[in-house]
Design a protein around this motif. Structure first.
Motif, mmCIF file in Angstrom:
data_model
loop_
_atom_site.group_PDB
_atom_site.id
_atom_site.type_symbol
_atom_site.label_atom_id
_atom_site.label_comp_id
_atom_site.label_asym_id
_atom_site.label_seq_id
_atom_site.Cartn_x
_atom_site.Cartn_y
_atom_site.Cartn_z
ATOM 1 N N ILE A 84 33.371 33.885 37.741
ATOM 2 C CA ILE A 84 32.196 34.619 38.359
ATOM 3 C C ILE A 84 32.554 36.212 38.007
ATOM 4 O O ILE A 84 33.329 36.659 38.413
ATOM 5 N N ASP A 85 31.578 36.655 37.132
ATOM 6 C CA ASP A 85 31.802 37.963 36.627
ATOM 7 C C ASP A 85 30.679 38.922 36.874
ATOM 8 O O ASP A 85 29.502 38.357 37.405
ATOM 9 N N ASN A 86 30.868 40.191 36.942
ATOM 10 C CA ASN A 86 30.074 41.154 37.133
ATOM 11 C C ASN A 86 29.482 41.182 38.522
ATOM 12 O O ASN A 86 28.125 40.992 38.696
ATOM 13 N N VAL A 87 30.237 41.365 39.365
ATOM 14 C CA VAL A 87 30.110 41.267 40.868
ATOM 15 C C VAL A 87 30.655 42.628 41.409
ATOM 16 O O VAL A 87 31.342 43.305 41.099
ATOM 17 N N ASN A 88 29.891 43.085 42.507
ATOM 18 C CA ASN A 88 30.289 43.923 43.447
ATOM 19 C C ASN A 88 31.247 43.321 44.520
ATOM 20 O O ASN A 88 30.716 43.149 45.439
ATOM 21 N N THR A 147 47.040 41.923 54.244
ATOM 22 C CA THR A 147 47.178 42.714 55.305
ATOM 23 C C THR A 147 46.149 43.304 56.116
ATOM 24 O O THR A 147 46.079 44.089 56.795
ATOM 25 N N GLY A 148 44.865 42.911 55.513
ATOM 26 C CA GLY A 148 43.497 43.219 56.046
ATOM 27 C C GLY A 148 42.813 44.316 55.616
ATOM 28 O O GLY A 148 41.965 44.891 55.968
ATOM 29 N N LYS A 149 43.595 44.906 54.337
ATOM 30 C CA LYS A 149 42.870 45.942 53.811
ATOM 31 C C LYS A 149 41.925 45.652 52.868
ATOM 32 O O LYS A 149 41.887 44.484 52.388
ATOM 33 N N ILE A 150 40.863 46.602 52.716
ATOM 34 C CA ILE A 150 39.689 46.143 51.797
ATOM 35 C C ILE A 150 40.095 46.062 50.284
ATOM 36 O O ILE A 150 40.727 47.270 50.020
ATOM 37 N N VAL A 151 39.776 44.978 49.785
ATOM 38 C CA VAL A 151 40.106 44.791 48.160
ATOM 39 C C VAL A 151 38.719 44.972 47.543
ATOM 40 O O VAL A 151 37.767 44.132 47.846
ATOM 41 N N ARG A 152 38.410 45.663 46.397
ATOM 42 C CA ARG A 152 37.254 45.500 45.855
ATOM 43 C C ARG A 152 37.583 44.944 44.417
ATOM 44 O O ARG A 152 38.530 45.412 43.733
ATOM 45 N N PHE A 153 36.664 44.196 43.907
ATOM 46 C CA PHE A 153 36.879 43.491 42.661
ATOM 47 C C PHE A 153 35.570 43.289 41.892
ATOM 48 O O PHE A 153 34.387 43.333 42.347
ATOM 49 N N GLY A 154 35.593 43.239 40.473
ATOM 50 C CA GLY A 154 34.447 43.053 39.722
ATOM 51 C C GLY A 154 34.359 41.621 39.022
ATOM 52 O O GLY A 154 33.184 41.291 38.488
ATOM 53 N N ALA A 155 35.380 40.542 39.086
ATOM 54 C CA ALA A 155 35.242 39.300 38.902
ATOM 55 C C ALA A 155 36.224 38.401 39.312
ATOM 56 O O ALA A 155 37.280 38.705 39.890
ATOM 57 N N MET A 156 35.893 37.068 39.453
ATOM 58 C CA MET A 156 36.772 36.128 40.028
ATOM 59 C C MET A 156 37.046 34.856 39.385
ATOM 60 O O MET A 156 36.123 34.439 38.446
ATOM 61 N N LEU A 157 38.452 34.555 39.104
ATOM 62 C CA LEU A 157 38.717 33.413 38.331
ATOM 63 C C LEU A 157 39.019 32.328 39.563
ATOM 64 O O LEU A 157 39.514 32.308 40.596
ATOM 65 N N ILE A 158 38.229 31.108 39.258
ATOM 66 C CA ILE A 158 38.272 29.872 40.115
ATOM 67 C C ILE A 158 39.118 28.838 39.367
ATOM 68 O O ILE A 158 38.780 28.486 37.973
ATOM 69 N N ASP A 159 40.254 28.117 40.023
ATOM 70 C CA ASP A 159 40.847 27.237 39.351
ATOM 71 C C ASP A 159 40.409 25.843 39.387
ATOM 72 O O ASP A 159 39.032 25.705 39.977
ATOM 73 N N TYR A 171 35.620 40.697 33.705
ATOM 74 C CA TYR A 171 36.616 39.731 33.189
ATOM 75 C C TYR A 171 36.530 39.759 31.555
ATOM 76 O O TYR A 171 35.686 40.024 30.963
ATOM 77 N N GLN A 172 37.857 39.886 31.269
ATOM 78 C CA GLN A 172 37.969 39.777 29.880
ATOM 79 C C GLN A 172 38.876 38.692 29.395
ATOM 80 O O GLN A 172 39.839 38.331 30.144
ATOM 81 N N GLU A 173 38.100 37.919 28.603
ATOM 82 C CA GLU A 173 38.857 36.545 28.140
ATOM 83 C C GLU A 173 40.299 36.761 27.501
ATOM 84 O O GLU A 173 40.190 37.482 26.483
ATOM 85 N N PRO A 174 41.272 36.437 28.050
ATOM 86 C CA PRO A 174 42.661 36.726 27.320
ATOM 87 C C PRO A 174 42.538 35.901 26.154
ATOM 88 O O PRO A 174 42.101 34.828 25.812
ATOM 89 N N PRO A 175 43.264 36.686 25.045
ATOM 90 C CA PRO A 175 43.608 35.827 23.670
ATOM 91 C C PRO A 175 44.278 34.570 23.820
ATOM 92 O O PRO A 175 45.283 34.532 24.525
#
Length: 368
Positions: free
Chosen positions: A28-32, A39-51, A64-68
């Protein structure tokens, strides 16, 4: 911290459409993205990888950048790619919401029966009932819910005569928005029998008296429950709700949840509280069930309803209602019986949830 609820809701609706089968990985790419770490700290991310198991495998700070992919060695195949990739268009993504008190099957059935929740007057409700009856001429009963005489500004409870004016040739049974009362027409009163009709106070049944009509209303068929459950799940997921504490689960509800999970279609996590001791024992037996279907379904407790709702003046109060002199509501379960029921559930390690709306009911629940 400012959120964009409409954006997160829209994203949840998209995610609800993702593959639900096992062994489906993706991005899931291009998200706010906004989450919390251990520890309860806020983490911000732009993409998520699901297994492959549908779990979050990795969060990425940016796009997300597709690894070579390394060329496989002789005799090996190329690494497996992703099953899906969703560009969320910058929408906000937050952890799934948990509804601590819901009725999943009631929500689902409201989508396939007459829904009066959008009506703003008795006249508007009668018109909608009349139209529904004409469009569903082959039904033996007209069943629905959602009315609220307070929202209508009616100043009184609706009567059988009010409902007869909309539909009189087939029995009709319509439950209030909070399920604390039911509205029956004359045909439904006749189907319930003269004695029960007299208890209905001219078509209005409150609290346990509703059972007089419920007993003769045809129960939803298993196929109807399956359809209702799927509609409820889609509505919950679209709103960002991924887990629900389901209060008042019957054996018929539980079987619908099991059938959905058996098909791999149960996408909402359900913690169920049985609709009383008989359903508790029938569903779970001597102790709460374990988490089933990869932590999607569990029966962990029992719901006991001690009084009615404030809106219908069925809540048990210490003093009379300000707008209904002499009325205080009353308990639906005698004190000794309540304690016996709680002891029975607690001895087998079931969590007890008591539905107590009035202050007298709340005091009784705490004392018990």
């Amino acid at each position: 911290m400012k959120m964009r609820p409409s954006a997160s809701v829209a994203l949840a609706g998209l995610i609800a459409l993702l593959p639900t089968t096992a062994l489906a990985s993706g991005v899931i790419d291009n998200v706010n993205g906004i989450a919390l770490d251990a520890t309860g700290k806020i983490v911000r991310f732009g993409a998520m990888l699901i297994d492959d198991d549908g779990k979050v495998a990795q969060l990425f700070p940016g796009r997300y950048q597709e690894p070579p992919r390394k060329k496989p060695k002789k005799g090996q195949s190329w690494p497996k790619g992703h099953d899906f990739k969703l560009d969320a268009g910058g929408k906000t993504m937050i952890p799934g919401l948990i509804d601590g008190h819901g009725q999943i099957m009631g929500l689902g059935l409201s989508f396939i029966t007459l829904d009066l929740s959008d009506t703003r007057s008795l006249t508007e409700a009668q018109a909608k009932i009349r139209a529904y009856a004409q469009e569903n001429g082959g039904r033996n009963w007209i069943v629905g819910r959602g009315w609220d005489e307070e929202r209508w500004g009616l100043g009184r409870a609706p009567t059988a005569a009010d409902l007869d004016a909309a539909v009189s040739d087939v029995p009709a049974w319509l439950e209030r928005a909070d399920s604390s009362a039911g509205w029956a027409n004359s045909a439904a009163l006749r189907a319930a029998g003269a004695a029960n009709a007299a208890r209905g106070r001219a078509g209005l049944f409150v609290g346990e008296s509703m059972d007089a009509i419920r007993r003769v209303v045809p129960a939803p068929a298993p196929k109807d429950r399956d359809i209702a459950l799927e509609k409820a799940q889609r509505a919950l997921l679209t709103a960002g709700i991924t887990a629900v504490t389901d209060m008042g689960t019957t054996i018929d509800d539980w079987q619908a949840y099991r059938r959905s999970a058996d098909r791999g279609a149960l996408r909402v996590r359900i913690l169920a509280y049985a609709a009383g001791l008989p359903d508790m024992v029938t569903i779970a037996g001597p102790e709460p069930t374990p988490w089933l279907y990869d932590d999607r379904l569990r029966l962990g407790g029992v719901q006991l309803t001690l009084d009615g709702s404030l809106a219908s003046r069925g809540a048990w109060l210490k003093a009379g209602y300000a707008d209904a002199a002499g009325q205080r509501g009353r308990p639906l379960i005698p004190d000794t019986q309540l304690r016996n029921m709680m002891s029975r559930a607690a001895m087998d390690n079931f969590q007890i949830a008591i539905d107590a709306s009035g202050d007298a009911a709340a005091s009784e629940a705490l004392d018990a």
